[in-house]
Design an enzyme around this catalytic site. Structure first.
Site, short mmCIF file in Angstrom:
data_model
loop_
_atom_site.label_atom_id
_atom_site.label_comp_id
_atom_site.label_asym_id
_atom_site.label_seq_id
_atom_site.Cartn_x
_atom_site.Cartn_y
_atom_site.Cartn_z
N HIS A 194 46.73 31.05 41.56
CA HIS A 194 45.81 32.11 41.94
C HIS A 194 44.76 31.48 42.86
O HIS A 194 44.14 30.46 42.49
CB HIS A 194 45.09 32.70 40.73
N GLU A 197 41.20 35.30 45.06
CA GLU A 197 41.05 36.62 44.42
C GLU A 197 39.55 36.95 44.48
O GLU A 197 39.14 37.90 45.13
CB GLU A 197 41.56 36.57 42.97
N1 ADE Z 1 44.85 36.09 34.13
C1 ADE Z 1 45.43 37.30 33.99
N2 ADE Z 1 45.20 38.04 35.07
C2 ADE Z 1 44.46 37.29 35.93
C3 ADE Z 1 43.91 37.51 37.21
N3 ADE Z 1 44.05 38.65 37.87
N4 ADE Z 1 43.20 36.51 37.77
C4 ADE Z 1 43.03 35.36 37.12
N5 ADE Z 1 43.54 35.12 35.93
C5 ADE Z 1 44.25 36.07 35.33
ZN ZN Z 2 47.13 37.31 38.13
#
Ligand code: ADE
Ligand code: ZN
Length: 333
Positions: A194, A197
């Site tokens: 990730h 975000e």
């Molecule tokens: N864990 C579950 N969903 C998540 C997300 N959108 N961003 C970071 N960690 C997560």
């Molecule tokens: Zn995620």
């Protein structure tokens, strides 16, 4: 358009299995395990799903997963997801799970993994949905903890295809886990993380340069850095975009301002995913429907997104070609 989306063959590449924990099932398993939830009813729990940032969600998500105790619980959770998406023309899933979220509260590494894996094996038999499992390191925890988790995974390379990085992004850059990911790569795991975000574009650059990710999960903030966009386009690094998650966590203020159309226009290899559908108001089809309007209800573009989901998956070239041919046959009708 809804009907077109419902039948469109697609893959899910960004899905936290613990994020598919529907309140009804949560109450059922809580009762089975003799756990009292801090909510009176399914409705009261639903009402708590009001988030203004990622951390608000994570607090509730970790509380929810505390109900999962036995291998059967993990099986039932995964099975409920598969039954649902089997009806949504989902052909392939790559599922995230958070082993540290379970091991740290006394549930063994094998309990969670075996429950998830055996449901996926059964789902492939019964629904023809192929699968991969990706375990994520919780980035708010330290490097040592991630190394310990990677060690546990080494005995299960037959079940785990990749490693990822999730949880609270701000203040926990990919660089914190550079050495863990180097080892995971050496051990032959696929690599994702990730990034971008809530975090800045620099985190995406770190995920590429230091972790050597093959896909970026989310990646929204790349749009703030034209050089980074150029690189992502040139290298065709997939971005696993999650529209309903983005609006629910206020990463995007309104679906009409979602950056997906812009991403595609720039030549980024994006596709649609559901992230934590039980918490964000929709599974894969609802995510496609949510952005369909801002993509001009354009079947070709929706089909491109579905093709991107398959060509970005950790499957053989033959499997990719087969799925892409299925999408093409579907749009020719
Ligand atoms: N864990 C579950 N969903 C998540 C997300 N959108 N961003 C970071 N960690 C997560
Ligand atoms: Zn995620």
């Amino acid at each position: 358009m809804k009907q077109f989306i419902a039948g469109l063959p697609k893959a899910e590449l960004h899905l936290h299995i613990e994020g598919t924990f529907e309140p009804e099932l949560m109450f059922k398993l809580a009762e089975r395990n003799g756990i009292t939830l801090p909510y009176e009813s399914v409705e009261a729990l639903h009402k708590a799903y009001d988030f203004s940032q990622l951390q608000d969600f994570l607090d509730i998500y970790y509380q929810g997963m505390n109900v999962l105790r036995t291998e059967q619980d993990f099986y039932d959770l995964t099975w409920a997801y598969l039954e649902k998406v089997a009806k949504e023309a989902v052909r392939h899933v790559e599922i995230f799970y958070d082993p540290q979220g379970h091991v740290d509260r006394g549930v063994s590494f094998e309990t969670a993994l075996n429950g998830i894996h055996s449901a996926l094996v059964q789902g492939e038999k019964e629904f023809g949905i192929s699968f991969g499992i990706i375990m994520c390191f919780l980035r708010h925890l330290d490097e040592d903890a991630a190394f310990g988790t990677l060690d546990s995974a080494l005995a299960h390379k037959d079940k785990i295809i990749g490693v990822g990085l999730d949880s609270s992004e701000m203040g926990h850059p990919p660089s914190k886990f550079e050495r863990v990911f180097a080892k995971a790569r050496d051990e032959g795991f696929h690599i994702v993380a990730h990034a971008g975000e809530e975090g800045p574009p620099e985190y995406i650059v770190e995920a590429l340069d230091l972790l050597n990710v093959e896909r970026v999960d989310h990646g929204n903030t790349c749009l703030q850095d034209p050089e980074l966009v150029k690189r992502l386009v040139k290298e065709q690094i997939p971005l696993t975009v999650c529209p309903l998650s983005n609006t629910k966590l206020c990463v995007v203020d309104d679906m009409k301002n979602h950056p997906l159309p812009e991403m595609l226009k720039l030549g980024l290899k994006a596709m649609i995913n559901s992230d934590d559908p039980a918490y964000f108001g929709g599974y894969l089809n609802e995510n496609y429907e949510a952005v369909s309007g801002i993509l001009g209800d354009d079947k070709e573009t929706l089909a491109l997104l579905a093709k991107n989901s398959f060509t970005s998956a950790f499957i053989s070239q033959d499997a990719k070609d087969g799925f892409v041919a299925e999408v093409e046959a579907y749009i020719k009708g």
